[in-house]
Design a protein around this motif. Structure first.
Motif, PDB file in Angstrom:
ATOM      1  N   ASN A 493      24.045  -6.327   4.031  1.00  0.00           N
ATOM      2  CA  ASN A 493      24.673  -6.521   2.722  1.00  0.00           C
ATOM      3  C   ASN A 493      25.828  -5.543   2.566  1.00  0.00           C
ATOM      4  OD1 ASN A 493      22.797  -8.511   1.711  1.00  0.00           O
ATOM      5  ND2 ASN A 493      21.305  -6.834   1.620  1.00  0.00           N
ATOM      6  N   LEU A 494      26.951  -6.034   2.122  1.00  0.00           N
ATOM      7  CA  LEU A 494      28.133  -5.209   1.876  1.00  0.00           C
ATOM      8  C   LEU A 494      28.402  -5.184   0.382  1.00  0.00           C
ATOM      9  CD1 LEU A 494      30.731  -3.700   2.681  1.00  0.00           C
ATOM     10  CD2 LEU A 494      31.794  -5.937   3.088  1.00  0.00           C
ATOM     11  N   LEU A 495      28.367  -3.986  -0.200  1.00  0.00           N
ATOM     12  CA  LEU A 495      28.758  -3.808  -1.595  1.00  0.00           C
ATOM     13  C   LEU A 495      30.172  -3.237  -1.592  1.00  0.00           C
ATOM     14  CD1 LEU A 495      28.379  -3.757  -4.607  1.00  0.00           C
ATOM     15  CD2 LEU A 495      26.966  -1.699  -4.373  1.00  0.00           C
ATOM     16  N   LEU A 496      31.134  -4.076  -1.912  1.00  0.00           N
ATOM     17  CA  LEU A 496      32.553  -3.752  -1.801  1.00  0.00           C
ATOM     18  C   LEU A 496      33.128  -3.448  -3.185  1.00  0.00           C
ATOM     19  CD1 LEU A 496      35.226  -3.519  -0.311  1.00  0.00           C
ATOM     20  CD2 LEU A 496      35.328  -6.030  -0.208  1.00  0.00           C
ATOM     21  N   VAL A 497      33.522  -2.197  -3.386  1.00  0.00           N
ATOM     22  CA  VAL A 497      34.007  -1.714  -4.673  1.00  0.00           C
ATOM     23  C   VAL A 497      35.527  -1.607  -4.631  1.00  0.00           C
ATOM     24  CG1 VAL A 497      33.913   0.176  -6.336  1.00  0.00           C
ATOM     25  CG2 VAL A 497      31.857  -0.460  -5.044  1.00  0.00           C
ATOM     26  N   GLN A 498      36.192  -2.352  -5.472  1.00  0.00           N
ATOM     27  CA  GLN A 498      37.650  -2.349  -5.529  1.00  0.00           C
ATOM     28  C   GLN A 498      38.119  -1.405  -6.634  1.00  0.00           C
ATOM     29  OE1 GLN A 498      40.798  -2.343  -4.700  1.00  0.00           O
ATOM     30  NE2 GLN A 498      40.992  -4.528  -4.199  1.00  0.00           N
ATOM     31  N   ASN A 499      38.785  -0.320  -6.252  1.00  0.00           N
ATOM     32  CA  ASN A 499      39.350   0.584  -7.263  1.00  0.00           C
ATOM     33  C   ASN A 499      40.817   0.907  -6.983  1.00  0.00           C
ATOM     34  OD1 ASN A 499      39.084   2.425  -5.153  1.00  0.00           O
ATOM     35  ND2 ASN A 499      37.154   3.224  -5.958  1.00  0.00           N
ATOM     36  N   HIS A 500      41.457   0.101  -6.121  1.00  0.00           N
ATOM     37  CA  HIS A 500      42.912   0.112  -5.934  1.00  0.00           C
ATOM     38  C   HIS A 500      43.452   1.441  -5.407  1.00  0.00           C
ATOM     39  CE1 HIS A 500      43.183  -3.852  -7.723  1.00  0.00           C
ATOM     40  NE2 HIS A 500      42.474  -3.424  -8.746  1.00  0.00           N
ATOM     41  N   GLY A 501      42.786   1.983  -4.389  1.00  0.00           N
ATOM     42  CA  GLY A 501      43.369   3.167  -3.767  1.00  0.00           C
ATOM     43  C   GLY A 501      42.335   4.116  -3.235  1.00  0.00           C
ATOM     44  N   ALA A 566      22.035 -11.250  -2.987  1.00  0.00           N
ATOM     45  CA  ALA A 566      22.359 -10.711  -1.663  1.00  0.00           C
ATOM     46  C   ALA A 566      21.109 -10.190  -0.971  1.00  0.00           C
ATOM     47  CB  ALA A 566      23.394  -9.598  -1.796  1.00  0.00           C
ATOM     48  N   ARG A 567      20.268  -9.513  -1.726  1.00  0.00           N
ATOM     49  CA  ARG A 567      19.049  -8.948  -1.118  1.00  0.00           C
ATOM     50  C   ARG A 567      18.115 -10.053  -0.642  1.00  0.00           C
ATOM     51  NH1 ARG A 567      13.901  -6.788  -2.091  1.00  0.00           N
ATOM     52  NH2 ARG A 567      13.577  -4.829  -0.956  1.00  0.00           N
ATOM     53  N   ALA A 568      18.136 -11.173  -1.313  1.00  0.00           N
ATOM     54  CA  ALA A 568      17.264 -12.287  -0.931  1.00  0.00           C
ATOM     55  C   ALA A 568      17.856 -13.152   0.173  1.00  0.00           C
ATOM     56  CB  ALA A 568      16.990 -13.156  -2.160  1.00  0.00           C
ATOM     57  N   SER A 569      19.123 -12.928   0.513  1.00  0.00           N
ATOM     58  CA  SER A 569      19.796 -13.770   1.493  1.00  0.00           C
ATOM     59  C   SER A 569      19.339 -13.442   2.914  1.00  0.00           C
ATOM     60  CB  SER A 569      21.309 -13.587   1.381  1.00  0.00           C
ATOM     61  OG  SER A 569      21.982 -14.303   2.401  1.00  0.00           O
ATOM     62  N   ASP A 570      19.420 -14.431   3.780  1.00  0.00           N
ATOM     63  CA  ASP A 570      19.064 -14.226   5.184  1.00  0.00           C
ATOM     64  C   ASP A 570      20.285 -14.195   6.087  1.00  0.00           C
ATOM     65  OD1 ASP A 570      19.834 -16.854   5.095  1.00  0.00           O
ATOM     66  OD2 ASP A 570      17.991 -17.664   5.980  1.00  0.00           O
ATOM     67  N   ARG A 571      21.478 -13.985   5.503  1.00  0.00           N
ATOM     68  CA  ARG A 571      22.700 -13.889   6.305  1.00  0.00           C
ATOM     69  C   ARG A 571      23.608 -12.811   5.720  1.00  0.00           C
ATOM     70  NH1 ARG A 571      27.332 -16.061   5.549  1.00  0.00           N
ATOM     71  NH2 ARG A 571      27.396 -16.794   7.718  1.00  0.00           N
ATOM     72  N   PRO A 572      24.605 -12.371   6.460  1.00  0.00           N
ATOM     73  CA  PRO A 572      25.498 -11.313   5.969  1.00  0.00           C
ATOM     74  C   PRO A 572      26.159 -11.706   4.647  1.00  0.00           C
ATOM     75  CG  PRO A 572      25.871 -11.707   8.309  1.00  0.00           C
ATOM     76  CD  PRO A 572      24.975 -12.803   7.827  1.00  0.00           C
ATOM     77  N   THR A 573      26.024 -10.835   3.655  1.00  0.00           N
ATOM     78  CA  THR A 573      26.480 -11.167   2.301  1.00  0.00           C
ATOM     79  C   THR A 573      27.267 -10.010   1.715  1.00  0.00           C
ATOM     80  OG1 THR A 573      24.546 -12.575   1.965  1.00  0.00           O
ATOM     81  CG2 THR A 573      25.746 -11.890   0.006  1.00  0.00           C
ATOM     82  N   CYS A 574      28.382 -10.320   1.091  1.00  0.00           N
ATOM     83  CA  CYS A 574      29.227  -9.326   0.430  1.00  0.00           C
ATOM     84  C   CYS A 574      29.179  -9.529  -1.077  1.00  0.00           C
ATOM     85  CB  CYS A 574      30.673  -9.460   0.923  1.00  0.00           C
ATOM     86  SG  CYS A 574      31.883  -8.489  -0.010  1.00  0.00           S
TER      87      CYS A 574
END
Length: 624
Positions: A493-501, A566-574
């Protein structure tokens, strides 16, 4: 009568040798080199590439990477998850493939984590000279680009003749399996030598078991440490990564339950006690909690267990301010045990803690001291709750993102991070529920570590939910191993945080008079600065293009729902979320960090920052 031999190439012999190396600790045996990562080029395709093909997956599993540095990060994540008892190898071609290993090697060695590097090298025979990608040096003809790996490797050898592989390979695995010596190990393999045949003694391919010792403390050192602890009125344990590597968490808990000594944790040691243990006070140092840092300032004895005492832990040697403070350091490496002029206790962390508990029978800290730190812990828990609290329909701040994740993860989930502003928030706020949940690489703090490390952790523990936490700056450094996760069917699981820099360095820049110069991801404005509109990059679309399932969240409610999915998914999830950067919710730093400020400057911000720097640096001291 001659001993039996087997005719193989050097590469074939090395793969066969590595496949029968084992570690054993506490009666549990596992493979030392459990698999090999590789990207092939002319420097290794006909040598190690052919050898791995011929050996097959049962003998040596192969993992296809996309970036050489990332392959090392994945191998490091794997080794850390398995307490350094099992590792992976990484093979590359010569040239840029080899030099791309350097950053990963430095990370591994700094963090004392094993990884075997097998870069191709220039011809040993010099039959063709110079080769494609060969470095030519006018006065050192035997110098190659692989020599850049020497200072970041715990062991380095160049195998220029087939028979030289025997001592080189034995030394390599000796270092990898030794908890005192371990780190990156490099065997540079000239591409002609890789393919050369030799008659190898069969004994070279016999199974070897490298027993990982648990050395006990010296009786005199133990007696001195016990006396110091009994005499201390305000002792504080600093738990480092060595607690985890030794699987000493239960031994630490037993000592704390018996004596009442509170525990502060480094980034590598967080989770040594479960967060809700009454003596677990959270992180220490520049990114530490208020209760930890307050106790550290007044401590008369600091008991380091498996820690290197980096500047973030000691607040650049301004944290431990009691004039009479002394140190006891329990560490398997004498190099670390002697830091800060400590009474050293050179031993395995678990063995040493068990010995201390036995020798301290009947001793307990004063009840008033226990009441003091427990009250401080309760106050800090209210700070954490406030930082995590959020309105369901609001755009989340970064700490509220962590709060949403905290509400979703289970006790055994692994949360991985390494760089940016997230390590500080995590160290202060994260509620570690199990010994392996908190996976922070903060020895090298390498942007780009998180995604490949998540792949390695998922390989090591396939049934464990794994989360890579990254900001936009880190994501842009190294998203390549998303493709590997997709290829291998690893549900990271990828938790991607966008904060512009570069949010972390932007804040640091502001504090040291740099005015956030060069840290925002924005268009150039009319005045030439990067202060225009945010760049129109779509990182979520990028992750989707690499094969991930992508869930976009705009509000706190949507974020919680996306994290649960995402935690319940069985594949790579962002899970992609853009944060509110205008609303401050992160607690301020509770201790200083020494980043030198310009001694002369014309801009007001730098002048003010220098004044503050000179005030802070006056508290720095050497502990002698």
């Amino acid at each position: 009568m001659s001993s039996p031999t087997r005719r193989l190439t050097v590469a074939q012999a090395l793969v066969r040798f590595l496949s029968v190396q084992y570690t054993e600790r506490d009666g549990v045996r596992q493979r030392l080199i459990a698999g090999t990562w590789g990207i092939f080029g002319h420097g290794n395709v006909a040598g190690l590439g052919q050898a791995l093909l011929e050996a097959g997956e049962d003998t040596m599993p192969f993992h296809q990477g996309r970036n050489e540095q990332a392959m090392v990060h994945a191998a490091v994540g794997y080794a850390r998850q398995l307490d350094r008892l099992s590792a992976q190898a990484v093979t590359t071609s010569i040239g840029p493939g080899a030099t791309n290993l350097v950053t990963g090697a430095a990370l591994a060695t700094i963090n004392r984590l094993p990884v075997l590097l097998l870069p191709g090298d220039s011809f040993a025979t010099r039959a063709a000279d110079p080769l494609l990608q060969q470095l030519e040096h006018p006065s050192e003809a035997d110098l190659t680009v692989n020599d850049t790996l020497r200072p970041v490797s715990r062991y380095f050898d160049r195998v220029t003749r087939p028979e030289a592989l025997v001592p080189a390979a034995l030394n390599a695995v000796r270092v990898l399996a030794d908890p005192v010596e371990t780190g990156a190990v490099t065997l540079a393999l000239p591409q002609d030598v890789q393919a050369e045949a030799y008659d190898w003694p069969e004994e070279f391919f016999a199974e070897r078991v490298w027993r990982v010792r648990r050395p006990a403390p010296d009786p005199a050192e133990l007696a001195a440490a016990v006396q110091a602890i009994r005499q201390a009125a305000r002792p504080l344990i600093v738990a480092g990564g060595g607690v985890h590597h030794s699987r000493a968490e239960e031994a630490l808990r037993a000592l704390v339950d018996a004596t009442g000594v509170p525990v502060a944790s480094t980034q590598a040691g967080k989770g040594s006690l479960r967060h809700d243990h009454p003596a677990d006070l959270g992180g220490i140092g520049h990114t530490g909690t208020a209760v930890c840092d307050d106790l550290a300032r007044a401590a008369d004895l600091v008991i380091g267990v498996g820690t290197r005492y980096t500047d973030f832990t000691t607040a650049s040697r301004t944290l431990f301010q009691n004039p009479d403070v002394r140190f006891v350091n329990l560490n398997i490496a004498a190099f670390d045990a002697h830091k800060l002029a400590a009474l050293s206790l050179v031993a395995d962390a678990r063995t040493g803690l068990e010995a201390l508990t036995k020798a301290l029978a009947g001793h307990r800290v004063d009840a008033g001291y226990e009441a003091e730190y427990r009250a401080g812990k309760e106050r800090w828990e209210r700070v954490v709750a406030a930082a995590f609290r959020a309105d369901d329909d609001a755009v989340p701040t970064q700490t509220q993102v962590l709060g949403a994740l905290d509400a979703v993860v289970g006790d055994d989930d692994v949360v991985i991070n390494a760089a940016g502003s997230l390590p500080g928030d995590l160290h202060k706020l994260w509620r570690a529920r199990s010994p392996r949940q908190y996976h922070l690489e903060y020895g090298y703090s390498c942007m780009g570590y998180e995604i490949p490390a998540a792949v390695g952790v998922q390989q090591a523990t396939p049934d464990t939910p794994v989360w890579a936490l990254v900001g936009d700056g880190t994501y842009l450094m190294m998203p390549t191993e998303i493709v590997t996760a997709v290829q291998e069917g690893l549900p990271v699981n990828l938790l991607l945080v966008q904060n512009h820099g570069y949010a972390s360095i932007g804040g640091l820049s502001e504090s040291v008079g740099g005015e956030r110069f060069g840290t925002a991801y924005r268009h150039r404005a009319a005045d030439g600065t990067f202060s225009g509109d945010p760049l129109p990059v779509d990182l979520a679309a990028n992750a989707a293009s690499l094969g991930m399932t992508v869930l976009r969240a705009r509000t706190v409610r949507e974020l919680r729902e996306a994290l649960a999915a995402a935690r319940a998914s069985d594949r790579p999830t962002c899970v992609y979320v853009e944060t509110d950067t205008a609303t401050p919710t992160a607690p301020p730093a509770e201790a200083w960090w020494d980043v030198p400020v310009a001694a002369t400057a014309s801009r007001e911000a730098a002048v003010r920052a220098r004044e503050e720097y000179e005030r802070q640096v006056g508290a720095r001291r050497h502990h002698l």
